[in-house]
Design an enzyme around this catalytic site. Structure first.
Site, mmCIF file in Angstrom:
data_model
loop_
_atom_site.group_PDB
_atom_site.id
_atom_site.type_symbol
_atom_site.label_atom_id
_atom_site.label_comp_id
_atom_site.label_asym_id
_atom_site.label_seq_id
_atom_site.Cartn_x
_atom_site.Cartn_y
_atom_site.Cartn_z
ATOM 1 N N SER A 112 0.740 -1.206 0.036
ATOM 2 C CA SER A 112 0.141 0.105 -0.175
ATOM 3 C C SER A 112 0.910 1.164 -0.081
ATOM 4 O O SER A 112 0.317 2.430 -0.264
ATOM 5 C CB SER A 112 -0.913 0.048 1.246
ATOM 6 O OG SER A 112 -1.778 -1.126 1.265
ATOM 7 N N HIS A 123 -15.412 -0.555 2.074
ATOM 8 C CA HIS A 123 -15.312 0.840 2.759
ATOM 9 C C HIS A 123 -16.180 1.732 2.345
ATOM 10 O O HIS A 123 -16.375 2.860 2.632
ATOM 11 C CB HIS A 123 -14.053 1.639 2.058
ATOM 12 C CG HIS A 123 -12.752 0.923 2.663
ATOM 13 N ND1 HIS A 123 -11.754 0.122 1.870
ATOM 14 C CD2 HIS A 123 -11.860 1.343 3.915
ATOM 15 C CE1 HIS A 123 -10.920 -0.390 2.562
ATOM 16 N NE2 HIS A 123 -10.991 0.252 3.881
#
Lengths: 376, 664
Positions: free
Chosen positions: B321, B363
């Site tokens: 990430s 999310h």
């Protein structure tokens, strides 16, 4: 005819020769002073050598003043005694195990092999003095001198001391040559000697073989046994013409030169005094040997001539073998340089030899020895 | 021979013959003496000098390696050693026995000496003992005359005061290998006890650090004993190498990483100067200086945590990430607006395949800002698919990935930034869209080194094309990257929220210093493949896995948020998650650094805590706040060591806070 008194004899001595001997001895002491290391010192060599030299010089003069007749008379007994001493040394050596060259008499250590150099010359001179002229070339009359030489030479060889044995034998051969033996014998002998070298090689001790081998190829072992020859040549070569100066030798003072106060003293001297020093020493010896030869040539009796000739040859061999050794022309055989090397034995032998030479020279103008078949 | 006269004549002839022979021999002797001392005089003079004069080399002191303030990281400690010259030693065993009376010699030491004596030529001194204390050394010196062939040596041993903390940067010193000796004409290499640098700075600058040997010209006697000194040429110590490292930070960083296998790099974002660079576990370079024991060496080689691997340079990891900022910047460069977004359901479909988000529940709606600070994979799958791999790869290269830097390290990995051309060349196959998706979240073929992550962070923070530097010299700030300032500002804001927003992934790692905030991004790089079956049954937690199969934890960061000054990258091998394992390390390192700067007066915190972005700033990345990419640098550190606490007017003037980086 009356016998001359001792002061009388001393007056007639050739003092130039005594001076030459003293100069060599004194020079030797100076070199030993430097050999003590540091800034030079009378201890431990020079002082003792000086004392010894003075005493032995006295002995030389004493011998010089003894009538040649006396030496003729004691030639055989002296020879017999010294052969006996050699036997004793050999036996002692066998008991103690290992090599031994001296008899300890308590006060001094006697090296009979040194005396043998003189007594053999005396004995052979006497032998040929009394041998009728016609028998000199007779092969059977050769047997006694050969045996007289072979016995002590063999005993010394057993010690083992190749150098001294060589000296003794060579001296004897010299006398026989002077005595008039057939010339071809010596030519043949030389050929036979060369032929017997391989056999001699077989009989040699390991250390002797190594010395010969290293003599032939010193570079093969520069730090082992070839070290002696290599360092000696370096000392002589680096000295140049005028040398590094008294007390300035590096080879000797830094201990690179082994045996510098005994067998290799000429190398040490050459390093500090250069070629000039070396030639001076050589010249002194040449004077002494030339004088010895003169004494022999002018001798009136066969004994005197042969004795003087034999002693001259012995002294010459001493000097010559030592110098050849330190200059790398002969294997290392352990023969000191007479009059200069530290040590009493060689000095005693040589000074006694000079004493006898003086004795010969003093009795030169008188047909002193009239005994024997040749004169009757 | 009939008459006496005949006999006398014969005698005379022969005596003269003998005399002639003697004269000849004397002439030969005189000639020989003249030959030796006149014609061969030069030769023998040389040999006599050779005998007499011994040149005893003095090993030069190795150059120092110092940190940015002049504190030594590598220096030389005086020690006493003993060597023996085999050809001068008469009886090796007896000599060793004699030495052992003054200095303990183990059987192993003796064996080493015996082996060396057999191996080296007889004139080469062999080291018998080192680190002899002064008393034993003087006792040995006194007894030297009795022990032929011994040589006392006063030498220096390389000493690293901070030991393992600097091991990977500096390397170590050791005896030159046989190949080195053959390849290098420097005669010093053949001297006993001479060491060459191996690994790191010691190796790269070896020739500069070596210096030049001096020599004692001494007169020696036949046993090798020095009689007097004839002259001396002083040695020339090697050059001092000045590094950009900050010794205290370096030591702290190494201490903070203790027990982990990992890397941490701290870099000045303007100049690229590396202030700390650690790789753990490390070895103690001091144990190499004196010659490492076989057992110790084997332990180092066999360790699964690879203490000998210089991880910041040689470790390659998928960036995970931490790469997402670059994907985002690539998106912005390709015309994607930050507001555009996607609804994350926990997975993303491409053809018949599903690509999963780390957050299985999804999310909800994410845009670029929340995509970064919540690290939503689905947002980046979508973004990547839209802009394509080439845009991503170009941006990655712009930020220093896939590149080897000009650094004094013996070996550096390039990593890998994949693109279709590469794949065609390497695998002979066409690039697949799914691979773009993997790349956009920093997985797949992407490979980076921790150092590259630090460079990336520094470039993100300053907007400058900084290159890492280890050597201290005058450096100007690097040129600006051609990335629009507002793009960088957006990404920086998102990175700030990663740490400082309550919904950020690394909220636990925010700085606890008043007025100072850090921005960062966590990353977690998978080591193993997660199967579909496992996905259905629930992904196994890292804690339940063997160490070797756990994920790598990554964290890239910079601080302060408003006027970035330092970048820090941390990679913990098999550390689990970036937020739990790596981010706190970066926080502690940066905290230490700022506290130190504050204490030294190099850095003034704003009197108010205004720069601290409000926690809970979770809104979209509309805020252009933060430091403009071309803002003036914070004050450079004072040049001269020893003025650590001098007030810095530039730092002071830069102190007034910028507009707080709050969202709206």
């Amino acid at each position: 005819m009356h016998a001359p008194t001792i002061p009388d004899k001393l007056r007639r001595l050739n003092w130039w020769i005594v001076l030459t001997i003293a100069v060599l001895g004194g020079f030797g002491i100076a070199v030993l002073y430097s050999a003590a290391g540091g800034g030079g010192s009378f201890q431990p060599f020079a002082m003792r050598q000086g004392l010894r030299f003075v005493v032995l010089l006295g002995l030389m003069l004493a011998i010089a003043s003894v009538d040649l007749k006396f030496w003729l008379r004691i030639a055989y007994p002296a020879y017999a005694v010294v052969v006996g001493l050699l036997l004793v040394v050999e036996l002692l050596g066998a008991v103690a195990g290992g090599s031994q060259r001296w008899v300890d008499l308590g006060i001094i250590r006697l090296q009979p092999s040194e005396f043998m150099k003189l007594t053999l010359v005396l004995a052979l001179a006497r032998y040929y003095h009394f041998l009728p002229r016609v028998y000199v070339t007779n092969p059977y009359r050769m047997i006694p001198p050969v045996v007289m030489t072979a016995v002590p030479a063999g005993l010394v060889m057993l010690q083992p001391d190749l150098g001294t044995a060589t000296l003794i034998t060579a001296g004897a051969v010299g006398i026989m040559f002077l005595a008039g033996l057939n010339g071809w014998l010596f030519v043949g002998g030389a050929v036979a000697f060369a032929g017997s070298l391989p056999i001699a090689w077989q009989l040699m001790h390991d250390y002797q073989r190594r010395r010969v081998d290293i003599f032939l190829n010193p570079e093969n072992d520069p730090l082992g046994a070839g070290y002696h020859i290599t360092q000696s040549k370096i000392a002589i070569g680096s000295g140049g013409i005028t040398g590094k100066g008294f007390l300035e030798g590096t080879q000797s003072h830094l201990n690179f030169l082994p045996e510098m106060h005994t067998d290799f003293i000429f190398a040490m001297m050459s390093e500090e005094w250069g070629l000039l020093g070396g030639l001076f020493v050589l010249a002194c010896y040449a004077v002494l040997i030339g004088w010895g030869l003169w004494v022999a040539l002018t001798g009136r009796s066969q004994f005197g001539r042969l004795l003087a000739g034999g002693l001259t040859i012995t002294i010459f061999l001493y000097v010559c073998i030592n110098l050849m050794m330190v200059m790398g022309l002969a294997p290392v055989v352990g023969i000191p340089l007479p009059l200069i090397s530290y040590g009493g034995s060689a000095m005693m032998t040589v000074l006694m030899a000079f004493g006898l030479l003086f004795a010969c020279s003093l009795s030169r103008d008188r047909t002193l020895i009239e005994e024997g078949p040749n004169y009757s | 021979m009939e008459t006496e006269a005949d006999r006398q004549h014969l005698f005379t002839r022969r005596a003269l013959l003998v005399g002639a022979g003697q004269a000849t021999l004397f002439t030969v002797l005189a000639g020989r003496a003249a030959y030796l001392s006149v014609f061969q005089n030069e030769h023998y003079k040389l040999l006599a000098e050779d005998n007499r004069v011994s040149i005893r080399p003095i090993l030069p002191r190795r150059g120092l390696i110092v940190d940015r303030r002049g504190y030594p990281l590598a220096l030389n400690r005086q020690d006493y050693r003993l060597a023996l010259v085999p050809e001068q030693v008469k009886d090796l065993e007896a000599t060793l026995d004699a030495i052992a009376r003054h200095f303990p010699l183990t059987e192993e030491d003796r064996d080493t000496v015996r082996k060396m004596v057999r191996r080296v030529p007889g004139f080469m001194p062999v080291e018998v003992a080192r680190d002899i204390d002064w008393q034993a050394f003087s006792a040995l010196n006194v007894n030297m005359p009795q022990l032929a062939g011994l040589q006392p040596i006063q030498g220096y041993t390389r000493y690293y005061p901070d030991g393992p903390a600097v091991a990977h940067v500096l390397g170590y010193v050791g005896s030159p290998s046989a190949e080195t000796v053959d390849a290098d004409p420097d005669p010093m290499l053949r001297l006993p006890g001479f060491k060459v640098g191996k690994g790191g700075i010691e190796e790269i600058f070896d020739t500069r650090l070596r210096g030049r040997a001096g020599a004692d010209k001494v007169e020696v006697n036949a046993r090798g004993r020095v009689v007097r000194t004839l002259g001396r040429t002083q040695d020339t110590p090697g050059d001092t190498i000045e590094l950009t490292l900050d010794r205290e930070l370096q030591v702290f960083t190494a201490w903070r990483l203790q027990g982990e296998a990992g890397s941490a790099i701290v870099m000045d974002v303007e100049t690229g100067e590396i202030l700390a660079l650690c790789s753990t576990p490390a070895f103690d370079p001091n144990s190499f200086s004196a010659g490492i024991k076989t057992r110790e060496w084997k332990a180092l080689l066999g360790d699964e945590m690879h203490p000998l691997l210089n991880k910041p340079f040689q470790g390659v990891y998928p960036p995970g990430s931490t790469f997402k900022m670059l994907t985002a910047l690539a998106g912005l460069a390709s015309g994607v607006t930050p507001e555009e977004g996607i609804s994350c359901s926990g997975r993303y479909r491409l053809g018949s395949h599903y690509f999963h988000c780390w957050e299985r529940r999804g999310h909800g709606f994410v845009n670029m800002h929340s995509g970064i600070f919540q690290s939503c994979d689905v947002y980046f799958y979508d973004l990547g698919r839209r802009i394509g791999i080439q845009a991503i790869a170009d941006m990655a290269r712009k930020f220093g990935l896939g590149e080897r830097y000009d650094l004094p390290v013996p070996s550096q990995k390039r990593g890998l930034v994949p693109d279709p051309a590469w794949k065609l060349k390497r695998h002979g196959k066409k690039w697949l869209p799914g691979e773009t998706l993997n790349a956009s979240i920093g997985q797949g073929y992407l490979q980076v080194t921790p150092l590259q992550l630090a460079v990336m962070s520094a470039r993100l923070a300053s907007g400058r094309a900084v290159v890492p530097r280890l050597l201290r010299k005058d450096v100007r700030p690097a040129p600006l990257l051609d990335v629009p300032a507002e793009h960088l500002a957006l990404v920086r804001q998102a990175m700030s929220d990663v740490v400082n927003s309550s919904r950020g992934t690394a909220i636990g790692a925010r700085l606890r210093l008043p007025g100072l905030a850090m921005a960062g991004k966590t990353g977690t790089a998978q080591v193993r493949r997660i199967t579909m079956a496992e996905r259905r049954g629930g992904v196994r937690s890292n804690d339940s896995l063997p160490w070797r199969e756990r994920d790598h934890a990554l964290f890239v960061s910079f601080a302060p948020v408003d006027r970035p000054r330092y970048a820090c990258a941390v990679v913990i091998d098999h550390g689990g998650s970036g937020s739990k394992a790596a981010a706190p390390v970066a926080r502690d390192i940066l905290s230490f650094l700022f506290k130190q700067d504050i204490a030294r007066g190099d850095y003034r915190t704003p009197s108010t805590a205004a720069t601290q972005p409000a926690a809970g700033n979770t809104d979209e990345a509309a805020s252009p706040a933060g430091t403009p990419a071309d803002a003036p640098a914070t004050a450079p550190l004072p040049e001269s060591p020893g003025t650590a606490v001098s007030p810095d007017p530039v730092a002071a003037s830069s102190a007034p806070p910028d507009t707080p980086a709050t969202g709206d």
